[in-house]
Structures are given as C-alpha cells and as structure tokens.
Scaffold this active site. Structure first.
Site, mmCIF file in Angstrom:
data_model
loop_
_atom_site.group_PDB
_atom_site.id
_atom_site.type_symbol
_atom_site.label_atom_id
_atom_site.label_comp_id
_atom_site.label_asym_id
_atom_site.label_seq_id
_atom_site.Cartn_x
_atom_site.Cartn_y
_atom_site.Cartn_z
ATOM 1 N N HIS B 44 35.713 3.745 -24.176
ATOM 2 C CA HIS B 44 35.373 3.437 -25.965
ATOM 3 C C HIS B 44 34.332 1.862 -26.146
ATOM 4 O O HIS B 44 33.366 2.287 -26.616
ATOM 5 C CB HIS B 44 36.306 3.283 -26.604
ATOM 6 C CG HIS B 44 37.089 4.470 -26.884
ATOM 7 N ND1 HIS B 44 37.672 5.651 -26.336
ATOM 8 C CD2 HIS B 44 37.040 5.066 -28.460
ATOM 9 C CE1 HIS B 44 37.920 6.507 -27.335
ATOM 10 N NE2 HIS B 44 37.716 6.534 -27.760
ATOM 11 N N LYS B 109 49.202 9.670 -29.156
ATOM 12 C CA LYS B 109 50.178 8.931 -29.632
ATOM 13 C C LYS B 109 50.250 7.498 -30.381
ATOM 14 O O LYS B 109 49.495 6.753 -30.051
ATOM 15 C CB LYS B 109 51.300 9.143 -28.749
ATOM 16 C CG LYS B 109 51.013 8.223 -28.049
ATOM 17 C CD LYS B 109 52.411 8.259 -26.933
ATOM 18 C CE LYS B 109 52.041 6.940 -25.847
ATOM 19 N NZ LYS B 109 53.394 5.730 -26.434
#
Lengths: 279, 191
Positions: B44, B109
C-alpha cells in the site's frame, strides 16, 4: 538413569508443529458446535459454521487452519532422572521447529524487532523448561498467533483492588480487544507470582482442554463467572455481534508478594493449537 | 436490546459497480467471485507513492476489490496456502487514496478508522470481512494466483487472484454504518 535422545525430541517438535497447525483439537471443535446451538446471531452462527468447515478442510487436506502459523512456544517438563543424549536440548527444539515449518509449508513468522527482517525459519522457539521429579520428559508444542497475543495484557494492580479488580481487568481486556484477537477466544488468566510469572501462569492455563474446569472449586467458580460476563459483552464470533465471544476462561493462581497483585490476561484465538507428548 | 439484523445473501462478481455496493447492508453475506487483488502495508505504501508522483498503478483499481492477506506457502499442487484476512487498520493510512480512485471494496478483519469509513461513504465503497483464522476454507476459494507487482515483498507482494464464492460479511456499508458497533449493541447484556 533413563536416557532420551534429543533427536527424538527434535522429531517430535517437527511432527507436532505440523500436526498442531492442521488438526484442531476435538475440545475446541466440540465447543464450536455447543456454542453454535446457543448462538442467537445469524452472522455469529454463520461464522461458527465456517470455523467447523475450516477445521475439516485443514485436517483432511493438510492445509494450515490459519495462515498465521504462530510463534513456536514449547513447554518442557524435564524429569530430573533423565539423561539427555546426542546433543543440546535447545538446539534440538529449534532444529525441530525449523524442520517442521519448512516441511509443513508453514509460514515463517519471526523477525528482527527493529528492521522487521524475517529470520526465515520461524526460530528461535520460545522455550519454557521446568525441572520435575521422575524419569520422563513431557513436551507441549503451542504455535501461538500474533493477533491474539497483541491483545493480551499484564497489570501490577494495587492489592487494594482485590479479586473484583482482577475480574474487571479481565473483562476490560476482552472488551478493548474487540474483533482483533479473532473471537471466539479462550482467555488464560494468571494471578499472583510476580512480574514475569503471572503471564506464564496465564499461558500455562491455556494448555488445559476447553471445557475443563480448575480442580479448586473456588477458582472454577471464578472461571465460570468470567466466562458468562465476557459472553455478555456481545462481541460474538469475529466481533460481529453475538453471544459467543469466548469458548472458555482458564485461571491459574499462586501466592505473590505482600505488596503486589500481578494479574495477566493471555488471549488465545479460536485456532487453539496445542499438542503434547511424553517420552 | 436493539433490533436483530436480517442478513441477505448476495453473489457478486468483480468488477463491482456503485449499484452492486449500494444495496449492501451491514451483516449481509457476500460471496465474491472474479478477479481480486491482494495487498498489505508495504505494498500500500508503494501504491500511494506512485499516486503521489502522478504515476500509473500496476492495476486499475476502479471497481476493484483489495484483499488484505499474507498467505502461508503453497504446498505442491496447490495455488496458495492458508489465506485468511489480516488486520485492516494497518492499511487505514492509505485506503482513502485508493477509494478516491474508485476502489469498491476492501476485505480484511478488524475495525477501520473514521477517515476510511467517511471515504467509503463519499466514494460509495464497502468494507467486508472474511473470517479471521479460516485460512484453509478461504484457500479453497482461490483458484488462480499471479504476482503482478513488488515480488521482492514476498508474502506481501501484490497478487491478482481469481476467486470463486469467497464468503464475506459486510462490516461497513455505503450509509456509514459499522457492524462492529451495531452488532455488539444488539447482543450485549448489561449487568
């Protein structure tokens, strides 16, 4: 004097590292089923179904149940009448971890704390060695995931907080952790000892089977009370809402200093991996 | 006790449209099929650096899905090892930039930051969770894997994956609701 070869220990660490990551214990599986029957959240029931199916696939197809195949925590109870032969025990354990994580296609999850560079073979193992009477060696292999370990906690409480303060710390730890430790979880609690022993008590508490109460009725009652309060928090499976936040609470206790009241909470995710063997 | 949710099940195929994600509500089950991309923190960071320099990303993110995963090694004969989701908050610093480029869903999550939730509302996107620790089950939904960028990052490289009926649950919808907050509220029993 009974002789035990460290090569046998190396092989056992290898085999149990692979097996523990693929085969979830029946105690945890039974708890999934038991709690699913009581779970009122449809999302929660769906997650528990997925975990039951995940365990079946992992066992039948030899895939690790979780991609975080853990740091290798190894407990050794070494009988003082045993003579270990063939080399160095710590070396044998670490060699067993290295073999198991390579041959079992397990993820290597140890790294340098500053640079974060992966060590590459999942060593060093965390080894807890205890000298015990007798001529046996008892070994536990406990691959421990990082997400649940990160949500664990140690507090040196003022003794005036009493048992109520210890219970509050346990509940608050689970409340703050939320979805992060991958509930449904098993909560290990260590009370007493000192700064380094309380967390070890909490970790040893996790070696017990899910559903197994402490033999001391007073401690067993505290375990049951904490379990109910944790499940009243409403986090549920994966923190998505429900009645199944924890499958069990295990408590271990020992005396402490008159000035101290150490309380440790070690959270175990639902990938509750621990296997043992006796030589 | 608040009203219980009545989850709806959807089967969606990527790329996703605004209409695909707008109909989703928290608690709904979504079975994802098609091409999705993987990425963790290190990848990222590099993607956002490309955007900062005004350069092209290694994949077009408009309509796409990114799965936050660091799989275990594939054993012989398998395309991937255990492949459950990793904790999403580590991607929070970067996610709004990709949402602005049209990313429609993230799968991970754990809770997201307020800025990420706001960006999801603004750009019409959702956050889905796959079951943490269900690495073997999720592995079976992954049919093909190809590394498309940052191979040097090992398990953190960006992969293009073909998935079939990958089970997820809607945590944050385009209306700004959060299942982690609402779910607990429904099932909490106060002393």
């Amino acid at each position: 004097m009974k002789e035990i070869s460290v090569t046998a220990i190396r092989n056992a660490v290898k085999d149990l590292s692979i097996k523990a990551n693929r085969e979830l214990g029946q105690d945890t599986l039974d708890a999934f089923v038991r709690y699913k029957e009581k779970e009122t959240s449809p999302v929660g029931r769906d997650i528990l179904d997925q975990l039951i199916e995940n365990a079946r696939i992992a066992r039948e197809e030899g895939i690790p149940m979780c991609q975080d195949t853990g740091l290798s925590v190894i407990f050794v109870d070494l009988g003082q009448e045993v003579h270990l032969t063939g080399g160095d025990l710590s070396q044998a354990i670490n060699d067993g971890v290295r073999d198991g994580y390579q041959e079992g296609y397990l993820r290597k999850s140890t790294c340098h704390p500053f640079t974060r560079k992966n060590i590459g073979d999942n060593t060093p193992a965390i080894i807890h060695l205890r000298l015990v009477p007798g001529d046996k060696v008892h070994l536990w292999v406990v691959p421990k995931g990082g997400g649940s370990e990160n949500m664990s906690r140690l507090a040196m409480l003022p003794p005036s907080k009493g048992l109520a303060g210890a219970k509050e710390l346990v509940i608050q730890t689970v409340k703050d952790a939320g979805p992060n430790p991958c509930p449904p979880m098993i909560v290990g609690v260590g009370i007493g000892g000192n700064f380094e022993v309380a967390p070890l008590l909490a970790k040893r508490a996790l070696l017990r089977q899910v559903g197994e109460r402490h033999p001391d009725p007073e401690l067993a009652a505290i375990e049951e009370e904490l379990l109910e309060k944790i499940n009243n928090l409403g986090w549920g499976p994966q923190g998505l809402g429900g009645r199944t936040t924890a499958l069990d609470v295990h408590l271990e206790m020992m005396p402490c200093h008159i000035a101290s009241f150490p309380v440790a909470v070690n959270i175990q995710c639902h990938a509750n991996r621990h296997l043992e063997v006796t030589f | 006790m608040s009203t219980e949710l009545t989850p709806v099940t959807y089967y969606l195929t990527t790329p996703l449209t605004d209409a695909d994600v707008a109909k989703l509500n928290i608690g709904d089950r979504v079975f994802l099929s098609g091409i999705i991309y993987t990425g963790r923190d290190a990848a990222h960071r590099r993607l956002v650096e490309l955007l900062d320099r005004g350069e092209e990303l290694p994949m077009a993110v408009a309509g796409q899905v990114i799965y936050y995963v660091g799989p275990s090694p594939a054993s012989p004969g398998r395309v991937i090892g255990a492949a459950g989701p990793t904790t999403a908050y580590r991607m929070d610093a970067y996610a709004p930039r990709l949402l602005a480029k049209g990313l429609k869903a993230m799968v991970g999550k754990g809770k997201r930051a307020d800025e990420v939730r706001e960006a999801m509302v603004k750009h019409k996107a959702v956050y889905l969770t796959a079951t943490g620790g269900a690495g073997a089950l999720l592995s079976k939904c992954i049919k093909k894997v190809e590394i498309i960028a940052y191979e040097d990052l090992g398990p953190e490289a960006v992969r293009r994956m073909e998935v079939k009926d990958m089970p997820t649950t809607v945590v944050n919808d385009v209306r700004g609701r959060d299942l982690y907050a609402v779910g607990r509220e429904i099932y909490e029993i106060k002393a």
